[in-house]
Each structure stands twice: as C-alpha cells, then as structure tokens.
Write a protein that holds these residues in place. Structure first.
Motif, short mmCIF file in Angstrom:
data_model
loop_
_atom_site.label_atom_id
_atom_site.label_comp_id
_atom_site.label_asym_id
_atom_site.label_seq_id
_atom_site.Cartn_x
_atom_site.Cartn_y
_atom_site.Cartn_z
N ILE A 148 0.83 -1.21 0.00
CA ILE A 148 0.00 0.00 0.00
C ILE A 148 0.86 1.25 0.00
O ILE A 148 0.59 2.22 -0.72
N VAL A 149 1.93 1.26 0.80
CA VAL A 149 2.76 2.47 0.93
C VAL A 149 3.93 2.49 -0.05
O VAL A 149 4.75 3.41 -0.04
N GLY A 150 4.02 1.47 -0.92
CA GLY A 150 5.04 1.48 -1.96
C GLY A 150 6.44 1.17 -1.48
O GLY A 150 7.42 1.67 -2.05
N ARG A 183 6.46 6.93 5.04
CA ARG A 183 5.66 5.86 4.43
C ARG A 183 5.61 4.64 5.35
O ARG A 183 4.56 4.02 5.52
N THR A 217 3.77 15.13 6.33
CA THR A 217 4.64 15.50 5.19
C THR A 217 5.74 16.47 5.61
O THR A 217 6.41 17.04 4.75
N GLN A 240 2.95 12.42 -3.09
CA GLN A 240 2.65 10.99 -3.08
C GLN A 240 1.99 10.58 -1.77
O GLN A 240 1.05 9.77 -1.76
N ILE A 241 2.47 11.12 -0.65
CA ILE A 241 1.89 10.78 0.65
C ILE A 241 0.47 11.31 0.76
O ILE A 241 -0.43 10.64 1.27
N GLU A 291 -1.60 11.78 -1.71
CA GLU A 291 -2.43 10.92 -2.56
C GLU A 291 -2.74 9.61 -1.86
O GLU A 291 -3.84 9.05 -1.96
N MET A 292 -1.75 9.10 -1.12
CA MET A 292 -1.94 7.87 -0.36
C MET A 292 -3.00 8.06 0.73
O MET A 292 -3.86 7.21 0.92
N GLY A 349 -6.33 8.19 -0.75
CA GLY A 349 -6.72 6.84 -1.15
C GLY A 349 -7.27 6.01 0.00
O GLY A 349 -8.19 5.20 -0.19
N LEU A 350 -6.74 6.23 1.20
CA LEU A 350 -7.25 5.50 2.37
C LEU A 350 -8.70 5.87 2.65
O LEU A 350 -9.50 5.03 3.07
#
Length: 308
Positions: A122-124, A143, A163, A173-174, A176-177, A180-181
C-alpha cells in the motif's frame, strides 16, 4: 453519516494553564479532517485526549462510540496514530520493524506476515522491505510510519505533520496515499498540519484551533463565506481597462470598491453584481475575457482569523 469523534466542552489544564479550553469537535465517518493552529494552540493536547493518553480536566469526548478515558484500550484498538517524530529500530529492516509492531499488537504470526506484506504494498515499500531503516530517507520513513499505523486496520487514523520535511514530490505521493485511504477503504482521518496548501488539497473539512478553542470549523466554502461577512468579491479580466469602464463599475449599486492590478479588476460588493458588471464592460466597448467570484485559499482564511 455517523460521528467518529464527538467532543463537547473539552478542557485540559496543566498547572492552571489552559491547554484546551471548552473545545467542541465533530469528525464524521469517512472524512479527512484538518486540524490547524499555531504552536501551543492545543492541537497536540487534543490528540492525546482523543487517544486516551491524557485525561481531560472537564468535558465529554467519544471516539468511535467509546470514552478514551474510561475505555482507552478499545479506542487504541480501533485507532491508528502517526506522531510527528517517528521511532523505528534503525538496524532492523522495514519488514522486521513492522513484524515487531504486529507482535506488540498480538497479531498471530501467520496473519502478521500477510498484513505486513499488504501494508508495504500500500505504501510502496515492497521493493525495499529488507533494507535497514537507517538507509531510509525522511519520506520513506514517513511511508513506513503510515504502514505501521495501517497494520491493525484502524477505523480512525490521526496523522501529525505527515509530510513535514519531505520534498514536494514525496509530499504529493503521501497526500495521494492518504486520500486513497479515505476513498478506497472509507477510513476516517484527522490530519494535523501547518502546511495549509497541503491541507486544502485533501481535507473535506478543517477546524482552526487557537488558545485551546476551536474558533472556526467547516468546509473551505463555509469558512470563506464567514470571512466575507456579507462582502462579495469578484475578479474581472477585460480586453481594455480605462477610466470610462472603471467609472461605470464604481457606479453600480452595491459596489463598494474597485481595484486594478494590470488587466485584472477586483470588485467588492454587498450583493452579487456579476450581471451588471458584465453589462457595464460590454457597454464600455471592451470585451469581457473573464468574470468570476473570488475563492479564498485556506491561507487567506487562516490569516484572517488570526488577524482578528
């Protein structure tokens, strides 16, 4: 939509000093809520109360239907927390750190291995899962911190400056993550941050806290309407700006001020005067290029509240 957080008249005193002073707070299920305020405003104390890590001096609070003071373990079981300053074992790999967290949360070994693999994906961080954390950048550690929070599949997550100290691309990116949650898992998230432009990007509602009190709460549009206090702001671009046009605009009933900045005209009015503005532009012989209401940024709203 049910309430995940409901606080009424929350107070917390430290040696007679008011850290939180009569705070009312509501966070709805499935939303990202931004908690904003300067250092010392009461954000951290509020978070500690919600997590059951400190007791309020007065007031009532429920998190997912439980009282954090009387039922702290139930709240902790359903809530994830990412502090501003992360703590990992630098000599262990990312996977080993997460397995240790899973052990502390009494997740069975077989399930823990599966959960760790899922959250790393999930966190890449799947490709660097065996790398020692001491080799991670600040962004990678953040992450990993989010992965750590997700291990127990929480219903409510509190992220404190997620961040901070990260480059713009990593921060993007964070964010967007985090969005997404909410969108994919229906997770409820409280985001505490001083980076207003980032909060504006992903938060459904924001609350502004000052001297322990929530001085404003709502969507960006709702807060902007309060800031306007009956004043409508418009921005106009035309093919030509001259005194004939400016005089016509100033003569419109309800217009209180007209300011010019290059080819941009800013108009303040007591009502929505856009139809009359458009007519005045055309009758002056100029072409109307753009006419829109002014949208307040979160920074403008925030500064206005603290100027007051």
């Amino acid at each position: 939509m049910g309430l995940v957080v409901e606080a009424k008249g929350l107070k917390k005193y430290y040696d007679g000093v008011k850290a939180v002073d009569g705070l009312d707070l509501e966070i709805g299920e499935g939303e990202i809520y931004g908690l904003l305020g300067p250092n010392g405003a009461g954000k951290t104390t509020t978070i500690l109360i919600l997590l059951g890590l400190t007791e309020p001096t007065a007031g009532e609070v429920k998190v997912l239907g439980y009282d954090p003071t009387r039922e702290p373990l139930k709240v902790k079981r359903l809530t994830g927390y990412l502090p501003e300053n992360l703590g990992f074992y630098d000599d262990l790999s990312a996977r080993e750190n997460l397995l240790y967290t899973a052990h502390l949360n009494r997740i069975p070994e077989k399930e823990a291995k599966k959960r760790v693999a899922e959250v790393l994906e999930i966190v890449g961080l799947s490709d660097v899962a065996e790398r020692p954390v001491r080799a991670f950048s600040r962004g990678m550690k953040q992450r990993l911190g989010i992965a750590d929070v997700l291990l127990k599949d929480p219903k409510f997550v509190i992220l404190d400056e997620p961040t901070s100290g990260i480059d713009p691309e990593g921060a993007k990116q964070i964010l967007e993550m985090i969005a997404g949650l909410r969108d994919e898992k229906g997770m409820t998230i409280m985001l505490s941050s001083h980076l207003l432009h980032q909060v504006q990007r992903i938060c459904d509602r924001v609350g502004i806290i000052h001297q322990g009190r929530l001085v404003a709460q709502g969507t960006l549009g709702e807060l902007g309407a309060v800031v306007e206090e009956g004043t409508h702001l418009f921005e106009v671009r035309t093919s030509r700006v001259d005194e004939v046009l400016l005089g016509a605009l100033r003569g419109i009933e309800g217009v209180t001020s007209v300011e010019v900045e290059g080819d941009l005209i800013r108009i303040k009015a007591t009502t929505d005067v856009r139809p009359r503005v458009a007519r005045a532009v055309i009758e002056s012989g100029a072409e109307l290029v753009e006419l829109k209401g002014h949208t307040y940024t979160l920074e403008e709203i925030y500064l206005r509240y603290f100027q007051e």
